[in-house]
Design a protein around this motif. Structure first.
Motif, PDB file in Angstrom:
ATOM      1  N   GLU A  66      -1.450   2.140  -1.008  1.00  0.00           N
ATOM      2  CA  GLU A  66      -0.101   2.372  -0.489  1.00  0.00           C
ATOM      3  C   GLU A  66       0.833   1.289  -1.015  1.00  0.00           C
ATOM      4  N   VAL A  67       2.055   1.697  -1.336  1.00  0.00           N
ATOM      5  CA  VAL A  67       3.087   0.771  -1.788  1.00  0.00           C
ATOM      6  C   VAL A  67       4.411   1.160  -1.126  1.00  0.00           C
ATOM      7  N   SER A  68       5.304   0.194  -0.990  1.00  0.00           N
ATOM      8  CA  SER A  68       6.631   0.486  -0.435  1.00  0.00           C
ATOM      9  C   SER A  68       7.650  -0.462  -1.052  1.00  0.00           C
ATOM     10  N   ARG A  69       8.907  -0.007  -0.993  1.00  0.00           N
ATOM     11  CA  ARG A  69       9.988  -0.778  -1.613  1.00  0.00           C
ATOM     12  C   ARG A  69      11.318  -0.333  -1.013  1.00  0.00           C
ATOM     13  N   GLU A  70      12.238  -1.246  -0.904  1.00  0.00           N
ATOM     14  CA  GLU A  70      13.596  -0.965  -0.433  1.00  0.00           C
ATOM     15  C   GLU A  70      14.554  -1.238  -1.576  1.00  0.00           C
ATOM     16  N   ARG A  71      15.415  -0.284  -1.898  1.00  0.00           N
ATOM     17  CA  ARG A  71      16.376  -0.436  -2.997  1.00  0.00           C
ATOM     18  C   ARG A  71      17.770  -0.110  -2.519  1.00  0.00           C
ATOM     19  N   LEU A  72      18.739  -0.866  -3.006  1.00  0.00           N
ATOM     20  CA  LEU A  72      20.128  -0.526  -2.734  1.00  0.00           C
ATOM     21  C   LEU A  72      20.536   0.600  -3.660  1.00  0.00           C
ATOM     22  N   GLY A  73      21.236   1.574  -3.117  1.00  0.00           N
ATOM     23  CA  GLY A  73      21.697   2.707  -3.903  1.00  0.00           C
ATOM     24  C   GLY A  73      21.416   4.009  -3.181  1.00  0.00           C
ATOM     25  N   SER A  74      22.113   5.049  -3.599  1.00  0.00           N
ATOM     26  CA  SER A  74      21.969   6.362  -2.999  1.00  0.00           C
ATOM     27  C   SER A  74      20.634   6.988  -3.392  1.00  0.00           C
ATOM     28  N   ILE A  75      20.066   7.765  -2.492  1.00  0.00           N
ATOM     29  CA  ILE A  75      18.792   8.421  -2.755  1.00  0.00           C
ATOM     30  C   ILE A  75      18.907   9.371  -3.941  1.00  0.00           C
ATOM     31  N   LEU A  78      18.597   7.409  -7.174  1.00  0.00           N
ATOM     32  CA  LEU A  78      17.331   6.703  -7.390  1.00  0.00           C
ATOM     33  C   LEU A  78      16.100   7.597  -7.388  1.00  0.00           C
ATOM     34  N   LYS A  79      16.248   8.912  -7.241  1.00  0.00           N
ATOM     35  CA  LYS A  79      15.087   9.791  -7.091  1.00  0.00           C
ATOM     36  C   LYS A  79      14.128   9.702  -8.277  1.00  0.00           C
ATOM     37  N   ASN A  80      14.619   9.837  -9.504  1.00  0.00           N
ATOM     38  CA  ASN A  80      13.738   9.767 -10.674  1.00  0.00           C
ATOM     39  C   ASN A  80      13.131   8.375 -10.820  1.00  0.00           C
ATOM     40  N   GLU A  81      13.938   7.357 -10.603  1.00  0.00           N
ATOM     41  CA  GLU A  81      13.445   5.982 -10.684  1.00  0.00           C
ATOM     42  C   GLU A  81      12.407   5.713  -9.595  1.00  0.00           C
ATOM     43  N   ALA A  82      12.602   6.299  -8.429  1.00  0.00           N
ATOM     44  CA  ALA A  82      11.669   6.098  -7.321  1.00  0.00           C
ATOM     45  C   ALA A  82      10.307   6.678  -7.658  1.00  0.00           C
ATOM     46  N   ASP A  83      10.280   7.884  -8.215  1.00  0.00           N
ATOM     47  CA  ASP A  83       8.994   8.490  -8.577  1.00  0.00           C
ATOM     48  C   ASP A  83       8.280   7.676  -9.648  1.00  0.00           C
ATOM     49  N   GLU A  84       9.012   7.255 -10.659  1.00  0.00           N
ATOM     50  CA  GLU A  84       8.418   6.462 -11.740  1.00  0.00           C
ATOM     51  C   GLU A  84       7.867   5.146 -11.204  1.00  0.00           C
ATOM     52  N   TRP A  85       8.667   4.467 -10.388  1.00  0.00           N
ATOM     53  CA  TRP A  85       8.210   3.201  -9.812  1.00  0.00           C
ATOM     54  C   TRP A  85       6.973   3.424  -8.946  1.00  0.00           C
ATOM     55  N   ALA A  86       6.988   4.489  -8.132  1.00  0.00           N
ATOM     56  CA  ALA A  86       5.872   4.748  -7.217  1.00  0.00           C
ATOM     57  C   ALA A  86       4.577   4.979  -7.982  1.00  0.00           C
ATOM     58  N   TYR A  87       4.608   5.781  -9.036  1.00  0.00           N
ATOM     59  CA  TYR A  87       3.391   6.049  -9.803  1.00  0.00           C
ATOM     60  C   TYR A  87       2.892   4.788 -10.508  1.00  0.00           C
ATOM     61  N   ASP A  88       3.819   3.992 -11.049  1.00  0.00           N
ATOM     62  CA  ASP A  88       3.411   2.732 -11.690  1.00  0.00           C
ATOM     63  C   ASP A  88       2.812   1.760 -10.670  1.00  0.00           C
ATOM     64  N   ALA A  89       3.436   1.655  -9.505  1.00  0.00           N
ATOM     65  CA  ALA A  89       2.951   0.732  -8.471  1.00  0.00           C
ATOM     66  C   ALA A  89       1.598   1.196  -7.922  1.00  0.00           C
ATOM     67  N   LEU A  90       1.437   2.509  -7.719  1.00  0.00           N
ATOM     68  CA  LEU A  90       0.139   3.024  -7.271  1.00  0.00           C
ATOM     69  C   LEU A  90      -0.934   2.738  -8.320  1.00  0.00           C
ATOM     70  N   GLY A  91      -0.583   2.919  -9.583  1.00  0.00           N
ATOM     71  CA  GLY A  91      -1.524   2.638 -10.663  1.00  0.00           C
ATOM     72  C   GLY A  91      -1.934   1.176 -10.699  1.00  0.00           C
ATOM     73  N   ALA A  92      -0.973   0.289 -10.493  1.00  0.00           N
ATOM     74  CA  ALA A  92      -1.272  -1.145 -10.496  1.00  0.00           C
ATOM     75  C   ALA A  92      -2.215  -1.513  -9.349  1.00  0.00           C
ATOM     76  N   GLU A  93      -1.975  -0.945  -8.173  1.00  0.00           N
ATOM     77  CA  GLU A  93      -2.853  -1.230  -7.031  1.00  0.00           C
ATOM     78  C   GLU A  93      -4.239  -0.633  -7.238  1.00  0.00           C
ATOM     79  N   ALA A  94      -4.304   0.571  -7.789  1.00  0.00           N
ATOM     80  CA  ALA A  94      -5.602   1.213  -8.042  1.00  0.00           C
ATOM     81  C   ALA A  94      -6.378   0.461  -9.118  1.00  0.00           C
ATOM     82  N   ALA A  95      -5.676  -0.088 -10.103  1.00  0.00           N
ATOM     83  CA  ALA A  95      -6.342  -0.858 -11.159  1.00  0.00           C
ATOM     84  C   ALA A  95      -7.010  -2.096 -10.580  1.00  0.00           C
ATOM     85  N   LYS A  96      -6.407  -2.690  -9.556  1.00  0.00           N
ATOM     86  CA  LYS A  96      -7.010  -3.859  -8.914  1.00  0.00           C
ATOM     87  C   LYS A  96      -8.349  -3.504  -8.267  1.00  0.00           C
TER      88      LYS A  96
END
Length: 132
Positions: A66-75, A78-96
């Motif tokens: 699980e990962v979470s993040r707070e960003r300034l800006g309208s949803i 940030l929707k496309n950026e949110a998905d990209e960040w989420a998949y990268d962050a999940l990948g980083a945690e799973a790699a650990k």
């Protein structure tokens, strides 16, 4: 009988320069090229996020990431950026955890506000797996 005036060596000089320039370019290009064997794993590669129909081998569940993040800006912004960040962050945690892939990803983006500015809360979760 008069002969037309010619400049000796100008065409051959240009051709010689062109040949030397092409040889130098080829040499530099070859010097920069590297060959990586297909069997060498890339330590910087993150485990992919797979759909259920992409899993064709038996696997073992390692755990939930699980990962979470707070960003300034309208949803909406940030929707496309949110998905990209989420998949990268999940990948980083799973790699650990030493995972080979992530399945059943869930990404949630919620509207919020920080004083007078719109903000977006991004939460993602997935299951880290290792192939048998």
């Amino acid at each position: 009988m008069t002969r037309p005036a010619t400049v000796h060596g100008s065409a051959s000089t240009r051709t010689g320069r062109l040949v030397r320039l092409m040889a130098a370019s080829a040499l530099l290009t070859a010097a920069c090229a590297t060959i990586t064997p297909a069997t060498t794993p890339d330590p910087n590669r993150l485990p992919p996020v797979l759909a259920q129909d992409e899993i064709i081998r038996p696997y073992t569940k390692i755990g939930t990431v699980e990962v979470s993040r707070e960003r300034l800006g309208s949803i909406d912004d940030l929707k496309n950026e949110a998905d990209e960040w989420a998949y990268d962050a999940l990948g980083a945690e799973a790699a650990k955890l030493g995972a080979d892939a992530i399945i059943l990803p869930e990404v949630q983006a919620k509207k919020g506000s920080y004083l007078f500015f719109p903000s977006t809360s991004i939460k993602a979760k997935g299951i880290a797996i290792r192939f048998n």
